[in-house]
Structures are given as C-alpha cells and as structure tokens.
Design a protein around this motif. Structure first.
Motif, PDB file in Angstrom:
ATOM      1  N   TRP A   1      -4.857  -3.260 -11.217  1.00 30.83           N
ATOM      2  CA  TRP A   1      -5.093  -2.177 -12.166  1.00 30.83           C
ATOM      3  C   TRP A   1      -3.783  -1.852 -12.883  1.00 30.83           C
ATOM      4  CZ3 TRP A   1      -5.790   3.675 -11.433  1.00 30.83           C
ATOM      5  CH2 TRP A   1      -6.503   4.208 -12.514  1.00 30.83           C
ATOM      6  N   TYR A   2      -3.284  -0.598 -12.814  1.00 32.05           N
ATOM      7  CA  TYR A   2      -2.026  -0.257 -13.466  1.00 32.05           C
ATOM      8  C   TYR A   2      -0.839  -0.301 -12.492  1.00 32.05           C
ATOM      9  CZ  TYR A   2      -4.681   1.145 -17.557  1.00 32.05           C
ATOM     10  OH  TYR A   2      -5.500   1.141 -18.655  1.00 32.05           O
ATOM     11  N   PHE A   3      -1.015  -1.006 -11.396  1.00 29.27           N
ATOM     12  CA  PHE A   3       0.074  -1.166 -10.434  1.00 29.27           C
ATOM     13  C   PHE A   3       0.834  -2.452 -10.756  1.00 29.27           C
ATOM     14  CE2 PHE A   3      -3.139   1.314  -8.138  1.00 29.27           C
ATOM     15  CZ  PHE A   3      -2.370   2.388  -7.731  1.00 29.27           C
ATOM     16  N   ASP A   4       2.104  -2.322 -11.111  1.00 28.18           N
ATOM     17  CA  ASP A   4       2.939  -3.508 -11.288  1.00 28.18           C
ATOM     18  C   ASP A   4       3.654  -3.795  -9.975  1.00 28.18           C
ATOM     19  OD1 ASP A   4       4.882  -1.559 -11.136  1.00 28.18           O
ATOM     20  OD2 ASP A   4       5.605  -1.804 -13.183  1.00 28.18           O
ATOM     21  N   ASN A   5       4.694  -4.614 -10.012  1.00 29.64           N
ATOM     22  CA  ASN A   5       5.373  -4.987  -8.772  1.00 29.64           C
ATOM     23  C   ASN A   5       5.933  -3.777  -8.030  1.00 29.64           C
ATOM     24  OD1 ASN A   5       7.273  -4.603 -10.858  1.00 29.64           O
ATOM     25  ND2 ASN A   5       8.757  -5.939  -9.865  1.00 29.64           N
ATOM     26  N   ASN A   6       6.416  -2.773  -8.776  1.00 34.30           N
ATOM     27  CA  ASN A   6       6.990  -1.594  -8.126  1.00 34.30           C
ATOM     28  C   ASN A   6       5.920  -0.740  -7.439  1.00 34.30           C
ATOM     29  OD1 ASN A   6       9.744  -2.014  -8.883  1.00 34.30           O
ATOM     30  ND2 ASN A   6       9.238  -1.363 -10.951  1.00 34.30           N
ATOM     31  N   GLY A   7       4.787  -0.545  -8.110  1.00 33.54           N
ATOM     32  CA  GLY A   7       3.722   0.251  -7.517  1.00 33.54           C
ATOM     33  C   GLY A   7       3.146  -0.399  -6.268  1.00 33.54           C
ATOM     34  N   VAL A   8       2.903  -1.708  -6.327  1.00 37.21           N
ATOM     35  CA  VAL A   8       2.383  -2.424  -5.159  1.00 37.21           C
ATOM     36  C   VAL A   8       3.408  -2.405  -4.031  1.00 37.21           C
ATOM     37  CG1 VAL A   8       1.572  -4.653  -4.296  1.00 37.21           C
ATOM     38  CG2 VAL A   8       0.885  -3.875  -6.577  1.00 37.21           C
ATOM     39  N   PHE A   9       4.687  -2.572  -4.374  1.00 36.68           N
ATOM     40  CA  PHE A   9       5.766  -2.496  -3.386  1.00 36.68           C
ATOM     41  C   PHE A   9       5.712  -1.178  -2.628  1.00 36.68           C
ATOM     42  CE2 PHE A   9       9.979  -0.423  -3.031  1.00 36.68           C
ATOM     43  CZ  PHE A   9      10.449  -1.079  -1.897  1.00 36.68           C
ATOM     44  N   HIS A  10       5.516  -0.081  -3.342  1.00 39.47           N
ATOM     45  CA  HIS A  10       5.493   1.230  -2.683  1.00 39.47           C
ATOM     46  C   HIS A  10       4.329   1.354  -1.712  1.00 39.47           C
ATOM     47  CE1 HIS A  10       7.855   2.863  -6.362  1.00 39.47           C
ATOM     48  NE2 HIS A  10       8.669   2.463  -5.412  1.00 39.47           N
ATOM     49  N   TRP A  11       3.140   0.856  -2.100  1.00 39.64           N
ATOM     50  CA  TRP A  11       1.991   0.921  -1.200  1.00 39.64           C
ATOM     51  C   TRP A  11       2.245   0.122   0.081  1.00 39.64           C
ATOM     52  CZ3 TRP A  11      -1.382   4.528  -1.292  1.00 39.64           C
ATOM     53  CH2 TRP A  11      -1.830   5.083  -2.485  1.00 39.64           C
ATOM     54  N   ILE A  12       2.780  -1.083  -0.063  1.00 41.22           N
ATOM     55  CA  ILE A  12       3.046  -1.914   1.116  1.00 41.22           C
ATOM     56  C   ILE A  12       4.131  -1.269   1.973  1.00 41.22           C
ATOM     57  CG2 ILE A  12       3.793  -4.189   1.927  1.00 41.22           C
ATOM     58  CD1 ILE A  12       2.705  -5.343  -0.693  1.00 41.22           C
ATOM     59  N   GLN A  13       5.162  -0.709   1.304  1.00 36.44           N
ATOM     60  CA  GLN A  13       6.241  -0.075   2.051  1.00 36.44           C
ATOM     61  C   GLN A  13       5.743   1.130   2.851  1.00 36.44           C
ATOM     62  OE1 GLN A  13       9.873  -0.936   2.333  1.00 36.44           O
ATOM     63  NE2 GLN A  13       9.007   0.182   4.050  1.00 36.44           N
ATOM     64  N   MET A  14       4.755   1.847   2.330  1.00 38.57           N
ATOM     65  CA  MET A  14       4.191   2.977   3.075  1.00 38.57           C
ATOM     66  C   MET A  14       3.553   2.508   4.378  1.00 38.57           C
ATOM     67  SD  MET A  14       2.674   5.700   0.304  1.00 38.57           S
ATOM     68  CE  MET A  14       2.359   4.687  -1.145  1.00 38.57           C
ATOM     69  N   ILE A  15       2.892   1.362   4.332  1.00 38.88           N
ATOM     70  CA  ILE A  15       2.326   0.791   5.568  1.00 38.88           C
ATOM     71  C   ILE A  15       3.455   0.490   6.545  1.00 38.88           C
ATOM     72  CG2 ILE A  15       1.054  -1.158   6.543  1.00 38.88           C
ATOM     73  CD1 ILE A  15      -0.422  -1.361   3.847  1.00 38.88           C
ATOM     74  N   GLY A  16       4.556  -0.072   6.024  1.00 38.77           N
ATOM     75  CA  GLY A  16       5.707  -0.368   6.872  1.00 38.77           C
ATOM     76  C   GLY A  16       6.276   0.881   7.512  1.00 38.77           C
ATOM     77  N   VAL A  17       6.370   1.970   6.761  1.00 43.49           N
ATOM     78  CA  VAL A  17       6.897   3.231   7.301  1.00 43.49           C
ATOM     79  C   VAL A  17       6.008   3.743   8.430  1.00 43.49           C
ATOM     80  CG1 VAL A  17       7.332   5.668   6.771  1.00 43.49           C
ATOM     81  CG2 VAL A  17       8.112   3.886   5.200  1.00 43.49           C
ATOM     82  N   ILE A  18       4.698   3.662   8.248  1.00 46.25           N
ATOM     83  CA  ILE A  18       3.766   4.111   9.297  1.00 46.25           C
ATOM     84  C   ILE A  18       3.946   3.286  10.570  1.00 46.25           C
ATOM     85  CG2 ILE A  18       1.324   4.258   9.929  1.00 46.25           C
ATOM     86  CD1 ILE A  18       0.758   4.877   6.944  1.00 46.25           C
ATOM     87  N   LEU A  19       4.068   1.985  10.422  1.00 50.01           N
ATOM     88  CA  LEU A  19       4.271   1.116  11.591  1.00 50.01           C
ATOM     89  C   LEU A  19       5.589   1.434  12.292  1.00 50.01           C
ATOM     90  CD1 LEU A  19       3.053  -2.268  10.030  1.00 50.01           C
ATOM     91  CD2 LEU A  19       1.872  -0.923  11.779  1.00 50.01           C
ATOM     92  N   LEU A  20       6.625   1.674  11.524  1.00 46.84           N
ATOM     93  CA  LEU A  20       7.918   2.023  12.112  1.00 46.84           C
ATOM     94  C   LEU A  20       7.841   3.349  12.858  1.00 46.84           C
ATOM     95  CD1 LEU A  20      10.253   0.959   9.169  1.00 46.84           C
ATOM     96  CD2 LEU A  20      10.166  -0.100  11.436  1.00 46.84           C
TER      97      LEU A  20
END
Length: 210
Positions: free
Chosen positions: A183-202
């Motif tokens: 949709w309107y998510f470029d590399n930065n927007g997708v990066f943030h979503w994936i990074q949020m998953i990483g933060v939760i796991l940490l």
C-alpha cells in the motif's frame, strides 16, 4: 511546518510514532528490574524511542533540508548509542557484568564516532548499515551461542528479536524511499513494522533473563 504531502512519508511518520510508543512501553517495563543490565536495556529502548519520535517529525512534516538535517543529527546520535548498548547488553549475558561495564565506555565512544561520521559525511546511509550489521551480527552470534548452551533463560527470545531486527534492517536497505512495498508503506514503513515485532520479542526475552 505543514504535514508532509507524500503519503509514503506520512505513513512512515505514523509507524515511527508507533515504534516510539512501543519502545517507551518497553523501556518502562525493563526499568522495573534492578541491576546494570536492566539499566543498559532501559537506556537502549529509551534512545530508540527518542530516535523514532524524531524520525516521525523528520518524515511527517514539510521543512527545509537544513532543518531536516538538524533533526537527523540527534536522531543519528541516538541510533549510534542504541547499537552500542545492544552490544553491551549481549556482552553482559555472555561474559558478565564486569566485562560489560568495561565495554560500555568503548561502545558508547563507537556510537558517538558513528554520529561524527554522519555529521562530516551526511547522507551516507551505508555507514549506518555497516555499523548496524556489525553490532547486530555480533549480538545474534551471542544469543545463538547462549540458546544452544541453555545458559540464559530467554536467550531464544533474544535471538529471535535480534534476528527480526536484522531482517528489518535488510528490508530498509534493499527497498526504495517512496516506492510502494505494501500500500503506502515504503521500505521505511515496512522496516518499522518488522522492527516492532523485534522489540516485542526482545521484551519477552528480557523478562525471562533479567
């Protein structure tokens, strides 16, 4: 300042705010634990929150290049220190508090040196990618070792969190700003979503290990 006209930049700003809010929550959760390692991770997530909030401002508003560059200065400093603290946290889990305390000034100095590189060579994104790759691959190796040696409760969650963080960084590096990935998510927007998953796991891993 006006809201940015680009839908991609506005979406990136929104995901930055979400990442910042999650990082603040994580820092507050970790701060409830005592000890040197808890302090290291609290600062790491606190600085990650700061960088995300600054990123939301940089991406979300129309401004001059000079103003945008000034916002990126403390943002880059925060990110540089976050990566250094990640390494210190991994060293604590691997070798104990004494070694981690000795490494702390050195890693903070490296983080500050990265910041100076961004000041004198602005726009060189590959510098950050290289620095992040070294820090995250080292941390990944530490938590792979601790996972298979079963010497640290939560090591598997920490390994997963660092791995997801690396995947997020790869997505950011190979994508293109303003190019739709979802949709309107470029590399930065997708990066943030994936990074949020990483933060939760940490966070899950830290609740087991602290």
């Amino acid at each position: 300042m006006l809201i940015h006209s680009s839908k991609f930049e506005r979406m990136t700003a929104l995901t930055d705010l979400l990442l910042g809010a999650l990082s603040i929550y994580t820092a507050v959760q970790v701060a409830q634990y005592s000890g040197f390692n808890a302090q290291v991770w609290t600062w790491a997530f606190g600085l990650l929150a700061l960088s995300a909030i600054l990123g939301a401002i940089a991406h979300g508003f129309e401004m001059s290049k000079k103003t945008n560059d000034r916002i990126w200065m403390p943002l880059n400093l925060s990110l540089g220190l976050v990566l250094g603290l990640f390494v210190v946290g991994a060293l604590y889990d691997l070798s104990g508090e004494v070694f981690a305390q000795k490494a702390l000034p050195f890693m903070l100095a490296i983080g500050f040196a990265f910041f100076l590189v961004t000041v004198f060579i602005p726009g060189n994104f590959m510098t950050f990618i290289a620095y992040e790759a070294i820090a995250m691959l080292f941390s990944l190796g530490v938590y792979i070792f601790l996972t298979f040696n079963a010497t640290l409760p939560g090591a598997g969650w920490m390994f997963a969190g660092v791995l997801v963080t690396i995947i997020a960084a790869v997505v950011q590096a190979v994508g293109k700003v303003g190019k739709s990935m979802i949709w309107y998510f470029d590399n930065n927007g997708v990066f943030h979503w994936i990074q949020m998953i990483g933060v939760i796991l940490l966070l899950i891993g830290l609740k087991f290990s602290l």
